[in-house]
Design a protein around this motif. Structure first.
Motif, PDB file in Angstrom:
ATOM      1  N   ASN A   1       0.804  -1.219   0.000  1.00 18.96           N
ATOM      2  CA  ASN A   1       0.000   0.000   0.000  1.00 18.96           C
ATOM      3  C   ASN A   1       0.842   1.277   0.000  1.00 18.96           C
ATOM      4  OD1 ASN A   1      -2.305  -1.529  -0.052  1.00 18.96           O
ATOM      5  ND2 ASN A   1      -2.842  -1.187   2.103  1.00 18.96           N
ATOM      6  N   ALA A   2       1.988   1.251   0.660  1.00 15.28           N
ATOM      7  CA  ALA A   2       2.843   2.426   0.717  1.00 15.28           C
ATOM      8  C   ALA A   2       3.343   2.830  -0.660  1.00 15.28           C
ATOM      9  CB  ALA A   2       4.018   2.187   1.654  1.00 15.28           C
ATOM     10  N   LYS A   3       3.366   1.879  -1.594  1.00 18.60           N
ATOM     11  CA  LYS A   3       3.811   2.149  -2.955  1.00 18.60           C
ATOM     12  C   LYS A   3       2.668   2.125  -3.960  1.00 18.60           C
ATOM     13  CE  LYS A   3       8.524   0.391  -2.396  1.00 18.60           C
ATOM     14  NZ  LYS A   3       9.554  -0.542  -2.926  1.00 18.60           N
ATOM     15  N   ASN A   4       1.448   1.969  -3.470  1.00 14.95           N
ATOM     16  CA  ASN A   4       0.276   1.880  -4.348  1.00 14.95           C
ATOM     17  C   ASN A   4       0.494   0.864  -5.463  1.00 14.95           C
ATOM     18  OD1 ASN A   4      -0.875   3.871  -2.780  1.00 14.95           O
ATOM     19  ND2 ASN A   4      -1.084   5.371  -4.426  1.00 14.95           N
ATOM     20  N   THR A   5       0.995  -0.289  -5.083  1.00 11.90           N
ATOM     21  CA  THR A   5       1.371  -1.292  -6.062  1.00 11.90           C
ATOM     22  C   THR A   5       0.851  -2.668  -5.666  1.00 11.90           C
ATOM     23  OG1 THR A   5       3.377  -0.060  -6.638  1.00 11.90           O
ATOM     24  CG2 THR A   5       3.295  -2.371  -7.284  1.00 11.90           C
ATOM     25  N   VAL A   6       0.368  -3.395  -6.656  1.00 11.96           N
ATOM     26  CA  VAL A   6      -0.034  -4.776  -6.469  1.00 11.96           C
ATOM     27  C   VAL A   6       0.821  -5.643  -7.384  1.00 11.96           C
ATOM     28  CG1 VAL A   6      -1.892  -4.635  -8.195  1.00 11.96           C
ATOM     29  CG2 VAL A   6      -1.982  -6.382  -6.387  1.00 11.96           C
ATOM     30  N   TYR A   7       1.157  -6.836  -6.916  1.00 12.62           N
ATOM     31  CA  TYR A   7       2.040  -7.726  -7.643  1.00 12.62           C
ATOM     32  C   TYR A   7       1.361  -9.062  -7.920  1.00 12.62           C
ATOM     33  CZ  TYR A   7       5.436  -4.511  -5.554  1.00 12.62           C
ATOM     34  OH  TYR A   7       6.122  -3.390  -5.141  1.00 12.62           O
ATOM     35  N   LEU A   8       1.838  -9.723  -8.939  1.00 12.71           N
ATOM     36  CA  LEU A   8       1.443 -11.094  -9.206  1.00 12.71           C
ATOM     37  C   LEU A   8       2.705 -11.887  -9.503  1.00 12.71           C
ATOM     38  CD1 LEU A   8      -0.973 -13.060  -9.509  1.00 12.71           C
ATOM     39  CD2 LEU A   8      -0.853 -12.621 -11.974  1.00 12.71           C
TER      40      LEU A   8
END
Length: 119
Positions: A73-80
């Motif tokens: 959340n701190a980087k506004n990023t989601v990973y797969l």
């Protein structure tokens, strides 16, 4: 102005790995559910993996045990993270953000990134 930008796709051999990233801007990222969908040629778009704002995850049966979705959340990023890739994983992968606030629903999509699994 919400933007979702996917990256990390490419060509990989069967059994290989890739890590997709989706960077969100101008969004309610921390309170949104995030997901990865994919669409193969001639097929309908399908949900691959999803993660709630609290970190609960859900996966398509076809990728359980091989793919892992996570968010930072701190980087506004989601990973797969995709391991043990198979040719049938070949598709355009799309990042999705959805949720509701004050009774209003929202649904945003990235432009997609190509994943090709082939020998």
């Amino acid at each position: 102005q919400v933007q979702l930008v996917e990256s990390g796709g490419g060509l990989v051999q069967p059994g290989g790995s890739l890590r997709l990233s989706c960077a969100a801007s101008g969004s309610r990222f921390s309170i949104s559910a995030m997901g990865w969908y994919r669409q193969a040629p001639g097929k309908q778009r399908e949900l691959v993996a999803a993660i709630t704002s609290r970190g609960s995850t859900n996966y398509a049966d076809s990728v359980k045990g091989r793919f892992t979705i996570s968010r930072e959340n701190a980087k506004n990023t989601v990973y797969l993270q995709m391991n043990s890739l198979k040719p049938e994983d070949t598709a355009v992968y799309y990042c999705n953000e959805r949720g509701s606030v004050g009774g209003y629903e929202y649904d945003y999509w990235g432009q997609g990134t190509q994943v090709t699994v082939s020998s």
